[in-house]
Design an enzyme around this catalytic site. Structure first.
Site, PDB file in Angstrom:
ATOM      1  N   VAL A 193       0.885  -1.167   0.000  1.00 14.93           N
ATOM      2  CA  VAL A 193       0.000   0.000   0.000  1.00 14.93           C
ATOM      3  C   VAL A 193       0.925   1.220   0.000  1.00 14.93           C
ATOM      4  O   VAL A 193       1.698   1.406   0.948  1.00 14.93           O
ATOM      5  CB  VAL A 193      -0.895   0.051   1.255  1.00 14.93           C
ATOM      6  N   ARG A 246       2.004   9.442  -6.981  1.00 14.74           N
ATOM      7  CA  ARG A 246       1.212  10.487  -7.629  1.00 14.74           C
ATOM      8  C   ARG A 246       0.489   9.873  -8.821  1.00 14.74           C
ATOM      9  O   ARG A 246       1.076   9.094  -9.591  1.00 14.74           O
ATOM     10  CB  ARG A 246       2.097  11.669  -8.030  1.00 14.74           C
ATOM     11  N   HIS A 276      10.708   1.942  -6.068  1.00 13.31           N
ATOM     12  CA  HIS A 276       9.382   1.716  -5.479  1.00 13.31           C
ATOM     13  C   HIS A 276       8.983   0.241  -5.507  1.00 13.31           C
ATOM     14  O   HIS A 276       9.328  -0.483  -6.457  1.00 13.31           O
ATOM     15  CB  HIS A 276       8.316   2.507  -6.257  1.00 13.31           C
ATOM     16  N   GLU A 290       6.347  18.934  -6.430  1.00  8.84           N
ATOM     17  CA  GLU A 290       6.693  17.976  -5.381  1.00  8.84           C
ATOM     18  C   GLU A 290       7.128  18.684  -4.104  1.00  8.84           C
ATOM     19  O   GLU A 290       7.279  19.904  -4.071  1.00  8.84           O
ATOM     20  CB  GLU A 290       7.823  17.064  -5.868  1.00  8.84           C
TER      21      GLU A 290
END
Lengths: 471, 81
Positions: free
Chosen positions: A157, A161, A178, A269
């Site tokens: 989870v 963006r 990631h 950002e």
């Protein structure tokens, strides 16, 4: 009592005088961004509920949920005036309860409406441009859920963006490090489908944990349970058996398109600058489940610090780094990585021997978060509160000897979002030892420190209590 | 309709506000730029769009993320020189 949904949190925020309803009609641009920027920038900004959005009679927008230390304390179900250092201590304590696995339920309000075809994301959510040069309308606080194709029990989870590119098409920004990028690498190599579910508007603990730098195989839901003090309820997605938060306002389900990249971004950002437009991954949306209208759309304003994102990715990052370093160095008292996501990180610790501050700085730089983000590392003594910048500056001005206590590590890994880079992804680490020198270092000749009166801390608490009790 | 960002001529209206007449949303099929008719001129007008943010077919081809999301097969072990 922990909150089961964003709605339950808003009730509490209103009872505590931390919710501001904006009753007049607002324009999606620029009103929502302007008012949200102001609320995050001011000290003690409230949660915002935009009740009347021009063009959407049946939608409301929620902003700045985490956007002050008072709001942040309430999201953790702590008294709203809990000091930052106490919130840090509490998070570290709750972190230790991990894992508290999720509880599976079979029905949830987020399944009240199920849309299978002819839907439009532009109809379902009151989308808006967060900053003027963003490449589109972004979901900036939604949580993406996916499973590792090679090991389906591993589920992630995370906040990524997400750009709404068409009625049923999303762009999602993945970087090589990631978890979801690792899943995509497997899915493309094995040529198997990769499902994703996007949870919109959640119990504030959901984005709090989703934006924490946990390890690859850590279970975010089990960490949410630890932080909330009770299991988080999840329900199965319509397709692909993903666990999605039962308390969400909306779940957007779809398939990540393999071997396909398209223009995404730019998007403003956390360093206060735009990250570039890239060829990124897309998700084809095939299901939407949601509550009945009027639905609440929660989003995040990002721009020049300070703002909500600095609170949201603040203490969770501090606690993660602290726990990782504490295992090796029990002398550490606290870590403050609040500034620009840890670009400046302050470590407070007892000193084992002379030069130990540099050891601690190097350990920070070998934690997962520390590899890239910190560029300015300040080490202070254990009696300095790293969350109190007045005390940190005192340490810098009275302990730091530049000719001995300053170290530079050039050409080291750096955040790719740092706008001050010469080569993207590389930078110089600056280590500042602002501790009192101890043996075998040369002691400070004239250091006859003034002791604080013994009960000062007690009286700070006492004075605060008495002031709060005043009518 | 011309895309304010990449000047593609195929941009088109894709959505009308649920509350009739408040605004419309437009979209570019090449660079996926979307905008609302009521936004400020520097967002909606091609000639006022910031040159640093303008896109072209040539620029788009160069926009591969570095490092790549999925490295080419065997890239990590291949000597570079």
């Amino acid at each position: 009592m922990p909150y089961g949904s964003l709605r339950e949190f808003l009730e509490k925020a209103e009872q505590e005088g931390r919710l501001l309803r904006i009753a007049e009609e607002v324009r999606l641009e620029p009103d929502v961004r302007t008012i949200s920027c102001a609320a995050g920038r001011m000290t003690g900004g409230p949660v915002l509920l935009f009740e009347k959005v021009l063009g959407y009679p049946d939608k409301k927008i929620v902003m700045n949920v985490h956007g002050s230390w008072e709001n942040h304390a309430l999201t953790l179900d702590l008294p709203k005036n809990t000091p930052v250092r106490e919130q840090f201590r509490e998070i570290v304590k709750r972190w230790g309860r991990y894992p508290v696995p999720a509880k599976r339920v079979t029905s949830a309000p987020v399944k009240e409406v199920v849309l299978e075809r002819d839907f439009s994301l532009f109809r379902e959510l009151p989308l808006f441009r967060v900053n003027p040069m963003d490449g589109g309308f972004f979901l900036s606080k939604a949580c993406a859920i996916a499973r590792d194709p090679e090991n389906p029990s591993n589920q992630n989870v995370g906040i990524y963006r997400i750009q709404v590119k068409d009625h049923d098409l999303l762009g999602i920004q993945l970087s090589a490090q990631h978890d979801l990028a690792a899943y995509l690498r497997s899915a493309e190599r094995l040529d198997v489908p990769l499902r994703a579910a996007i949870a919109v508007s959640n119990d504030p603990i959901v984005p709090f944990v989703a934006s924490s730098p946990l390890k690859f195989d850590d279970d975010e839901y089990a960490m949410m349970g630890a932080i909330r003090g009770a299991p988080v309820e999840v329900v199965s997605s319509e397709i692909g058996a993903l666990d999605v938060p039962a308390g969400a306002e909306m779940i957007i389900e779809g398939e990540i398109l393999r071997h396909h990249r398209a223009v995404e971004g730019p998007f403003a950002e956390y360093p206060g600058s735009y990250s570039s437009s890239m060829l990124q991954v897309e998700i084809r949306v095939d299901r939407i489940t949601r509550r009945r209208d009027p639905i609440l759309f929660e989003n995040l304003y990002t721009g020049e610090p300070w703002g909500e994102i600095d609170y949201l990715q603040g203490l969770n990052t501090c606690a993660t780094i602290y726990n990782q370093m504490k295992l090796d160095f029990p002398e550490i008292e606290a870590v403050n990585a609040l500034y620009t996501h840890g670009y400046c990180t302050i470590i407070a610790s007892r000193m084992r021997f002379g030069g130990f501050a540099k050891t601690l700085a190097c350990r920070l730089l070998s934690t997962p978060h520390g590899i890239t983000y910190p560029k300015l590392i300040i080490v202070v003594d254990a009696n300095v509160d790293p969350f109190n910048l007045q005390q940190v500056i005192w340490a810098l001005t009275t302990r730091f000897r530049p000719e001995r206590d300053l170290a530079l590590i050039p050409n080291a890994p750096a955040s790719t979002l740092d706008p001050a880079h010469l080569i993207r992804g590389l930078g110089t680490k600056v280590i500042i030892d602002a501790t009192t020198p101890v043996y075998p270092d040369i002691p400070m000749e004239d250091n006859i420190s003034v002791d604080l009166p013994a009960d000062t801390d007690f009286w700070i608490g006492e004075i605060q209590k008495r002031m709060q009790a005043k009518p | 309709m011309i895309c304010p960002r990449c000047d593609d001529q195929r941009a088109a209206k894709i959505f009308d506000s649920p509350e009739s007449g408040a605004w419309e949303i437009y979209r570019c099929p090449r660079c996926f730029f979307t905008w609302r008719s009521t936004e400020e001129d520097r967002v909606t007008r091609p000639e006022l769009y910031d040159a640093d943010f303008k896109l072209s077919e040539a620029k788009i081809r160069e926009m591969i993320p570095k490092p790549p999301i999925v490295p080419p097969e065997g890239a990590a072990s291949k000597p570079r020189y």
